[in-house]
Motif scaffolding. Structure first.
Motif, PDB file in Angstrom:
ATOM      1  N   ASN A   1      -7.542   6.270   5.375  1.00 35.71           N
ATOM      2  CA  ASN A   1      -6.542   6.786   4.314  1.00 35.71           C
ATOM      3  C   ASN A   1      -7.533   6.850   2.984  1.00 35.71           C
ATOM      4  N   GLU A   2      -7.874   5.863   2.690  1.00 36.79           N
ATOM      5  CA  GLU A   2      -8.798   5.768   1.363  1.00 36.79           C
ATOM      6  C   GLU A   2      -9.807   6.779   1.322  1.00 36.79           C
TER       7      GLU A   2
ATOM      8  N   ASN B   1      -7.090   1.619   9.468  1.00 38.82           N
ATOM      9  CA  ASN B   1      -6.221   2.520   8.995  1.00 38.82           C
ATOM     10  C   ASN B   1      -6.133   2.943   7.608  1.00 38.82           C
ATOM     11  N   THR B   2      -6.122   1.795   6.854  1.00 38.67           N
ATOM     12  CA  THR B   2      -6.089   1.857   5.334  1.00 38.67           C
ATOM     13  C   THR B   2      -7.671   2.444   5.105  1.00 38.67           C
ATOM     14  N   ASP B   3      -8.594   1.976   5.526  1.00 39.82           N
ATOM     15  CA  ASP B   3     -10.094   2.351   4.999  1.00 39.82           C
ATOM     16  C   ASP B   3     -10.136   4.082   5.228  1.00 39.82           C
TER      17      ASP B   3
ATOM     18  N   GLU C   1       3.611  -2.167  12.389  1.00 38.68           N
ATOM     19  CA  GLU C   1       3.862  -2.851  11.115  1.00 38.68           C
ATOM     20  C   GLU C   1       4.960  -2.401  10.252  1.00 38.68           C
TER      21      GLU C   1
ATOM     22  N   SER D   1      -0.202   0.501  12.574  1.00 42.54           N
ATOM     23  CA  SER D   1       0.640   0.911  11.481  1.00 42.54           C
ATOM     24  C   SER D   1       2.172   1.130  11.831  1.00 42.54           C
TER      25      SER D   1
ATOM     26  N   GLN E   1      -8.718  10.134   0.889  1.00 37.77           N
ATOM     27  CA  GLN E   1      -8.097  10.393  -0.337  1.00 37.77           C
ATOM     28  C   GLN E   1      -9.327  10.699  -1.355  1.00 37.77           C
TER      29      GLN E   1
ATOM     30  N   ALA F   1      -5.530  -2.447  11.404  1.00 37.22           N
ATOM     31  CA  ALA F   1      -4.493  -1.933  10.479  1.00 37.22           C
ATOM     32  C   ALA F   1      -5.526  -1.738   9.114  1.00 37.22           C
ATOM     33  N   GLN F   2      -6.652  -2.693   8.931  1.00 41.50           N
ATOM     34  CA  GLN F   2      -7.522  -2.348   7.813  1.00 41.50           C
ATOM     35  C   GLN F   2      -8.025  -0.720   8.002  1.00 41.50           C
TER      36      GLN F   2
END
Lengths: 396, 233
Positions: free
Chosen positions: A238-239, A234-236, A261, A258, A242, A231-232
């Motif tokens: 994404n960031e 996935n966020t990394d 989640e 995700s 971006q 999950a982390q």
């Protein structure tokens, strides 16, 4: 005294079986629907989670290349390695460029999807090779025309078996290329809509140097260091993306973690709705209990008078009726739990889900039933305890 | 039989007023009465005379508007409901015209109920209740329901319930009123037997047959006492 009160209550219910059962209907329906819905929710969730997780919870997928020229540039063939280098949570990556091709073996011709990937593909998806070998970084990218077949692809093109080492022609964009089959993947269940059995794998480097010099790769698959950090990761990802492109919808990052989640969020909302339904039905059930207890107090006015004459204090009378309503609702709770469990078992059996009841819902349902009995039994019990013994004794 | 000099119940200038709309009804109007330990007394009077009110006050079910009530020397006219419950439980045994047994309970459970409220243990409760039932001749009916008994048996069970806590006063309200003559006489025999064992008994009745069997007959009219009759046998 407490045990006597419980015995008295049970005696009283046995004399009024039908009435008792009817007055319990509200509580029973409330409790059984809570048990049923939590069981179904939990069974469905674990069923879907199992399906998602069967392919590995550590997978992260990036789809892109639909954006403007600037964000398209982000999706160059080395993006996977770039992410692998930059992010601690990622340990392997592969690009995936899809083209379709007409494959010709000696006696079969068929259209296939060709996934142009890097040798790390095997690590990302835990590919096993029962026959032949996978691509390796040491393969000579310019000259090596090796190709890997999915299990079903191999069966289609080489029904007689023994496909490794055989030649295979691929017609891509009206040009014919000659390849040698170097391996066949083990049969593997589809994961997140990705299939492994009916594909052909080609080294992206070979594709780019010999077939088409593609600049934009439409998808990447990454492997998180561990399912727990997926999950982390996935966020990394994404960031990180971006920072490269601010365009909305320039890319899309997705992963089993995700999705699961998101599923948890849906389940939480469902539980809230459920709690509201349960609350309403238990409230209605509780009012039913209060009603029947008021009837019971009125009917037994004379008994209350007798008990008071015999020396029962107000607290003893109150205790008797409170115990009675609590025992009543606990019985309702237990019946509701049994009903809900049976229905839950039936439905999960029909749906072929695993039966996973929620223990906390059981504890909560029984506890709540008792609490409702005490709460809604309080007013009738207090009324009983305040009866004047002289008037109660002369009640007909 | 000798009458104990120590009074069990002392009523001193008792008034009990009821408000009926704008009127005040004086159910008891300055009544004084003393009943000694071991006495067998009957209270008689026409309906509306105030004898029920008198019985309720003696039985600690009601409090006087004015005046003092002493039970075994203790002033009970000022006690809280809770204390009065305890006094009813320990010191007074009620016997009613309609028996007032609880229909869902067995005879044994009925008789044991007062002991439940004085927090006697189950085994002890059953022992005492069985003994009380044996005393009134119902030792073989312990598990029966009240509906399975005759009127006389029901009243015997009710008497067993009244004596099970060994109270200082038995208070019977028309105990033979719902029984035929023969059965009523048997119940009166039981009362006389209990009295001969030293129990103080007050019987409220309007049946002369019953009051004649009591040494003292207290007559109530318009909330006041009339000269009492003392039967000499």
């Amino acid at each position: 005294m407490f045990i006597e009160n419980i015995k008295l209550s049970l005696k009283n219910f046995i004399t009024n079986k039908m009435r008792t059962l009817l007055s319990l209907l509200g509580i029973m329906i409330g409790v059984s629907s809570v048990i049923l819905i939590t069981t179904l929710g939990n069974s469905a969730t674990s069923n879907i989670k199992n399906e998602i997780a069967s392919g590995g919870m550590d997978l992260i997928m990036i789809y892109g290349g639909w954006g403007n020229a600037r964000s398209q540039k982000v999706f160059h063939s080395g993006l996977g390695e770039e992410l692998d280098d930059m992010l601690d949570t990622i340990i392997a990556s592969t690009p995936n460029h899809q083209v379709s091709a007409l494959a010709k073996s000696r006696n079969k011709t068929a259209f296939f999807e060709v996934n142009c990937i890097s040798p790390s593909y095997a690590e990302v998806f835990n590919i096993e090779m029962p026959a032949g070998r996978f691509f390796s970084d040491s393969d000579s990218i310019d000259k090596y025309p090796g190709i890997i077949l999915g299990n079903k692809t191999a069966q289609t093109l080489f029904p007689a078996g023994g496909s490794v080492g055989k030649p295979l022609k691929l017609i891509i964009n009206q040009c014919t290329y000659q390849f040698t089959v170097i391996g066949v993947m083990k049969k593997k269940d589809a994961n997140m809509g990705l299939s492994f059995n009916d594909v052909i794998l080609m080294d992206l480097n070979y594709y780019r140097s010999r077939i088409a010099k593609v600049e934009v790769v439409n998808s990447f698959f990454l492997k998180a260091a561990d399912a727990s950090v997926a999950a982390q990761a996935n966020t990394d990802v994404n960031e990180y993306l971006q920072t490269k492109t601010s365009e909305k919808d320039g890319f899309w990052v997705d992963s089993p973690s995700s999705i699961s989640e998101m599923f948890n969020k849906v389940t939480k909302t469902l539980n809230l709705v459920l709690a509201a339904i349960a609350g309403i039905s238990l409230l209605v059930g509780g009012i039913g209990i209060m009603n029947i207890m008021l009837v019971s107090v009125t009917e037994r006015t004379r008994e209350i008078g007798i008990r008071k004459a015999l020396g029962a204090q107000a607290s003893a009378i109150r205790g008797q009726f409170l115990t009675e309503s609590a025992v009543l609702t606990i019985i309702g709770g237990i019946l509701g739990v049994i009903l809900g469990t049976v229905l839950g078992k039936l439905v999960t059996e029909l749906m072929k889900w695993s039966f996973s009841p929620v223990l906390s819902a059981y504890v909560l349902a029984i506890g709540f039933s008792a609490a409702i009995g005490v709460f809604f039994g309080l007013y009738p019990a207090v009324r009983a305890s305040r009866l004047d013994p002289i008037q109660a004794l002369s009640y007909e | 039989m000798d009458v104990n000099i120590n009074p069990v119940i002392e009523l001193e200038n008792i008034h009990r007023d009821y408000r009926m709309g704008d009127n005040i009804v004086k159910a008891l109007d300055g009544l004084s009465l003393t009943i000694g330990g071991g006495e067998l007394t009957s209270i008689v009077g026409p309906s509306g005379s105030g004898k029920s009110t008198l019985m309720n006050i003696i039985g600690c079910l009601d409090r006087p508007t004015d005046g003092r009530v002493r039970l075994n020397g203790e002033d009970i006219s000022i006690l809280s409901d809770k204390r009065l419950s305890t006094i009813r439980n320990r010191n007074i045994g009620f016997i009613f015209q309609q028996f007032n047994l609880m229909p869902r309970l067995s005879i044994l459970e009925n008789v044991a109920t007062p002991l439940l409220y004085s927090r006697v243990k189950t085994s002890e409760r059953n022992r005492l209740a069985t003994a009380a039932l044996q005393k009134v001749g119902l030792g073989d009916r312990l598990k029966h329901r009240p509906t399975e008994l005759s009127g006389g048996q029901k009243q015997r069970a009710a008497i067993a319930r009244a004596i099970v806590t060994n109270p200082s006063l038995l208070l019977a309200d028309e105990p033979t009123g719902a029984l035929d003559t023969t059965t009523g006489e048997l119940i009166m025999d039981l009362f006389r037997q209990l009295n001969s064992e030293g129990r103080t008994i007050i019987i409220v009745t309007h049946d002369p047959e019953v009051s004649q069997q009591c040494r003292r007959v207290v007559r109530v009219r318009d909330g006041k006492l009339e000269p009492e009759i003392v039967n000499v046998y």
